[in-house]
Write an enzyme that holds these catalytic residues in place. Structure first.
Site, mmCIF file in Angstrom:
data_model
loop_
_atom_site.group_PDB
_atom_site.id
_atom_site.type_symbol
_atom_site.label_atom_id
_atom_site.label_comp_id
_atom_site.label_asym_id
_atom_site.label_seq_id
_atom_site.Cartn_x
_atom_site.Cartn_y
_atom_site.Cartn_z
ATOM 1 N N HIS A 18 0.827 -1.147 0.020
ATOM 2 C CA HIS A 18 0.171 -0.077 0.033
ATOM 3 C C HIS A 18 0.925 1.085 0.192
ATOM 4 O O HIS A 18 2.044 1.028 -0.236
ATOM 5 C CB HIS A 18 -1.093 -0.008 1.103
ATOM 6 C CG HIS A 18 -0.326 -0.222 2.674
ATOM 7 N ND1 HIS A 18 0.515 0.948 3.025
ATOM 8 C CD2 HIS A 18 -0.447 -1.139 3.456
ATOM 9 C CE1 HIS A 18 0.949 0.423 4.429
ATOM 10 N NE2 HIS A 18 0.430 -0.853 4.401
ATOM 11 N N HIS A 21 4.208 1.422 2.161
ATOM 12 C CA HIS A 21 5.210 0.660 1.623
ATOM 13 C C HIS A 21 5.904 1.711 0.716
ATOM 14 O O HIS A 21 7.166 1.636 0.336
ATOM 15 C CB HIS A 21 5.249 -0.414 1.145
ATOM 16 C CG HIS A 21 4.239 -1.443 1.945
ATOM 17 N ND1 HIS A 21 2.959 -1.734 1.717
ATOM 18 C CD2 HIS A 21 4.740 -2.157 3.225
ATOM 19 C CE1 HIS A 21 2.525 -2.536 2.832
ATOM 20 N NE2 HIS A 21 3.538 -2.968 3.807
ATOM 21 N N CYS A 126 -0.027 -7.742 21.203
ATOM 22 C CA CYS A 126 -1.025 -7.684 20.195
ATOM 23 C C CYS A 126 -0.539 -8.589 18.870
ATOM 24 O O CYS A 126 0.507 -8.406 18.445
ATOM 25 C CB CYS A 126 -0.703 -6.037 19.441
ATOM 26 S SG CYS A 126 -1.531 -5.708 17.809
ATOM 27 N N CYS A 129 1.051 -6.586 15.743
ATOM 28 C CA CYS A 129 2.134 -6.079 16.046
ATOM 29 C C CYS A 129 3.183 -7.253 16.060
ATOM 30 O O CYS A 129 4.511 -6.952 15.926
ATOM 31 C CB CYS A 129 2.248 -4.966 17.147
ATOM 32 S SG CYS A 129 1.607 -3.577 16.987
ATOM 33 N N CYS A 144 -4.418 -2.115 21.333
ATOM 34 C CA CYS A 144 -3.359 -1.705 20.803
ATOM 35 C C CYS A 144 -3.362 -0.284 19.995
ATOM 36 O O CYS A 144 -4.345 -0.187 19.398
ATOM 37 C CB CYS A 144 -2.885 -2.667 19.526
ATOM 38 S SG CYS A 144 -1.444 -1.909 18.698
ATOM 39 N N HIS A 147 -3.006 -0.671 16.167
ATOM 40 C CA HIS A 147 -4.049 -1.374 15.350
ATOM 41 C C HIS A 147 -5.286 -1.237 15.951
ATOM 42 O O HIS A 147 -6.571 -1.605 15.412
ATOM 43 C CB HIS A 147 -3.890 -2.933 15.409
ATOM 44 C CG HIS A 147 -2.416 -3.206 14.521
ATOM 45 N ND1 HIS A 147 -1.216 -3.214 15.335
ATOM 46 C CD2 HIS A 147 -2.226 -3.066 13.284
ATOM 47 C CE1 HIS A 147 -0.298 -3.725 14.441
ATOM 48 N NE2 HIS A 147 -0.899 -3.352 12.911
ATOM 49 N N LYS A 297 -6.284 8.757 10.012
ATOM 50 C CA LYS A 297 -5.540 7.720 9.612
ATOM 51 C C LYS A 297 -6.319 6.946 8.479
ATOM 52 O O LYS A 297 -7.339 6.861 8.496
ATOM 53 C CB LYS A 297 -5.484 6.642 10.763
ATOM 54 C CG LYS A 297 -4.625 5.644 10.621
ATOM 55 C CD LYS A 297 -4.369 4.618 11.987
ATOM 56 C CE LYS A 297 -3.641 3.358 11.345
ATOM 57 N NZ LYS A 297 -3.241 2.580 12.592
ATOM 58 N N LYS A 300 -10.034 1.909 5.095
ATOM 59 C CA LYS A 300 -10.957 1.485 4.023
ATOM 60 C C LYS A 300 -12.272 1.927 4.265
ATOM 61 O O LYS A 300 -13.179 2.582 3.387
ATOM 62 C CB LYS A 300 -11.017 0.026 3.542
ATOM 63 C CG LYS A 300 -9.768 -0.340 2.658
ATOM 64 C CD LYS A 300 -10.105 -1.726 1.796
ATOM 65 C CE LYS A 300 -8.803 -2.110 0.866
ATOM 66 N NZ LYS A 300 -7.814 -3.006 1.505
HETATM 67 ZN ZN ZN Z 1 -0.836 -3.768 17.237
#
Ligand code: ZN
Length: 501
Positions: A18, A21, A126, A129, A144, A147, A297, A300
């Site tokens: 995505h 990266h 997590c 992670c 987390c 996340h 953030k 979708k």
């Molecule tokens: Zn996490």
């Protein structure tokens, strides 16, 4: 010749490639290309992180072996590299046995140096992670912070790494090397984590088989993070057949990472290297997050995701490379949107650089049949370009890629103003002013050449095309000064940044 070794994080194969990266990889590519232009001996590493529980779980859910899933997903990241126009020198996969063997060697040394023991671990974990969270890293609702999923309580017998032993050495590192972590804000964050007191961390997993086996206890595999971090070091051992590049490139000059993996790279990684008697990397540069147009953030469900493939399909790879390092200051967080991509593309690449290139080449063709003679370059412009290449290099040495680009872009704008001020089309009407016209065209051609050489890391294809049209393909930064005439014969040029169809 100095060596320059720069890395991206290795990307976890469970996710599809995505924007995040693409962002880190392009930034590192800019640094690598600039250093090559300086004549440095460069090694640019990227790759995929393939071990650990999330991959094993996902493979199981699909009825696959973890290696098969990793092969399939690693391919997508490998394919991403040429798509982004990046010039990595190697792509490491942590499922490569040569990596595994070198991980074992290094961590055996950590063990033999007395930094490892067996104990019981219980903590909030997590799974995304693949990390246990300490108290100040647990968000509200026992979640987390990255996340936003609920943490799970894990208890297991593990091998532990005595991170606490490295409290003082790490404090000393941060006291003595103020640029170990950059930018400053991230340095402070890492230092605060160390100052809060380091606890030993788990080094292995007992319930898992998808990983690098612990050589002194083959019922365990190494915790995926240690296996992953070591890629920066192991890759140099086998990236070139029959050649060990470690002495040539280690220690790394820059690890470039996102802020979500700061703790691993700025605390665990240097401690692990100290424990193995390996020299520390020189800098860890931590960039921010790309956010949606709404400043939140990307997700979708919010519908605010900028898709790098959509950008490349519509505006080309270079538009993405330029946009990401132009619109958001590298190092800070910033919002992104397809509208702002369009406005950078049309307003800057097409109207400013593209226009400068086409007017300059067209006027030299029209008024001088494409030929430029030796002679004076406008002293006013010489002064304004003086030191530009050094300024750009100094920014890139601090990974201040947006500032470097801005310094170049000011000169692109200066050259466009110069065209307006000098009005070569007026000079061309007056034979008595032929010498002035020569000087203006020569100055424009050389100025354009310099900004193009310096823009090469961001615009690797257009810059080469443009320099070819100027008959001056030399990309070296050392020759990017307004100190002489290098453009002599100019050829016609197609628009560099055409309107997207
Ligand atoms: Zn996490």
């Amino acid at each position: 010749m100095s060596s320059f070794y720069v890395t991206t994080p290795i990307y976890y194969v469970n996710a599809a490639p995505h924007l995040g990266h693409a962002y880190t990889t392009i930034a590192v590519d800019v640094m690598a290309r600039h250093h090559r232009q300086r004549g440095d001996d460069v090694f640019f590493l990227t790759g995929t992180d393939e071990h650990g529980e999330p991959v094993a779980d996902a493979a199981k859910a699909q009825g696959l072996e973890p290696k098969d899933l990793a092969d399939r997903n690693a391919e997508r990241f490998q394919a991403l590299m040429p798509r982004l126009g990046v010039s990595n020198d190697f792509f490491i996969r942590t499922s490569d046995e040569r990596h595994g063997r070198r991980v074992q060697e290094v961590l055996q040394r950590v063990h033999d140096n007395g930094h490892v023991y067996k104990g019981m671990y219980e903590g909030w974990y997590c799974p995304r992670c693949a990390d246990f969270k300490v108290e100040n890293e647990i968000a509200e609702g026992n979640r987390c912070p990255i996340h936003e999923i609920e943490l799970v309580l894990h208890q297991e017998e593990n091998w532990f790494f005595r991170l606490s032993t490295f409290q003082e050495p790490l404090e000393r590192l941060y006291a003595e090397q103020a640029d170990f972590v950059m930018p400053r804000e991230r340095f402070n964050e890492a230092k605060a984590f160390i100052d809060s007191g380091l606890q030993d961390i788990s080094l292995s997993r007992g319930r898992l088989t998808w990983g690098v086996k612990v050589p002194w206890d083959p019922t365990h595999v190494f915790y995926v993070w240690f296996d992953a971090l070591l890629n920066y070091y192991t890759a140099l051992g086998f990236a070139r057949d029959g050649e060990d590049l470690t002495d040539r490139f280690w220690p790394a000059n820059f690890h470039v990472i996102g802020k979500d993996i700061l703790k691993f790279h700025t605390v665990f990684w240097p401690a692990m290297l100290l424990a193995a008697d390996i020299e520390l990397p020189k800098h860890v540069f931590v960039h921010g997050f790309l956010l949606g147009a709404d400043g939140r953030k990307m997700s979708k469900s919010l519908g605010n995701v900028l898709d790098p493939f959509e950008v490349m399909d519509r505006y080309g790879t270079e538009a993405l490379r330029f946009y990401l390092l132009r619109d958001v200051t590298f190092g800070a967080d910033g919002s992104t949107s397809i509208d702002s991509v369009r406005s950078r593309y049309e307003g800057e690449l097409a109207n400013e650089l593209g226009n400068l290139a086409s007017r300059t080449t067209a006027m030299i063709t029209r008024y001088r049949d494409g030929e430029l003679a030796d002679g004076e370059i406008d002293p006013a412009l010489v002064a304004e370009f003086d030191g530009l290449a050094a300024e750009v290099s100094a920014f890139i040495d601090r990974a201040e890629l947006t500032q470097a680009l801005e310094a170049i872009w000011q000169r692109v704008r200066r050259l466009n103003r110069y065209v307006e001020e000098q009005a070569p089309w007026q000079l061309a009407k007056d034979d008595a002013r032929a010498g002035d016209l020569d000087r203006v065209l020569r100055t424009l051609a050389e100025g354009l050449r310099i900004v193009t050489v310096l823009l090469h890391p961001w615009l690797p294809e257009s810059s080469v095309k443009l320099l070819d049209a100027l008959g001056a393909p030399d990309l070296s930064v050392g020759n990017a000064g307004l100190d002489g005439v290098r453009v002599r014969h100019v050829s016609p040029l197609d628009p560099l940044f055409p309107k997207p169809s």
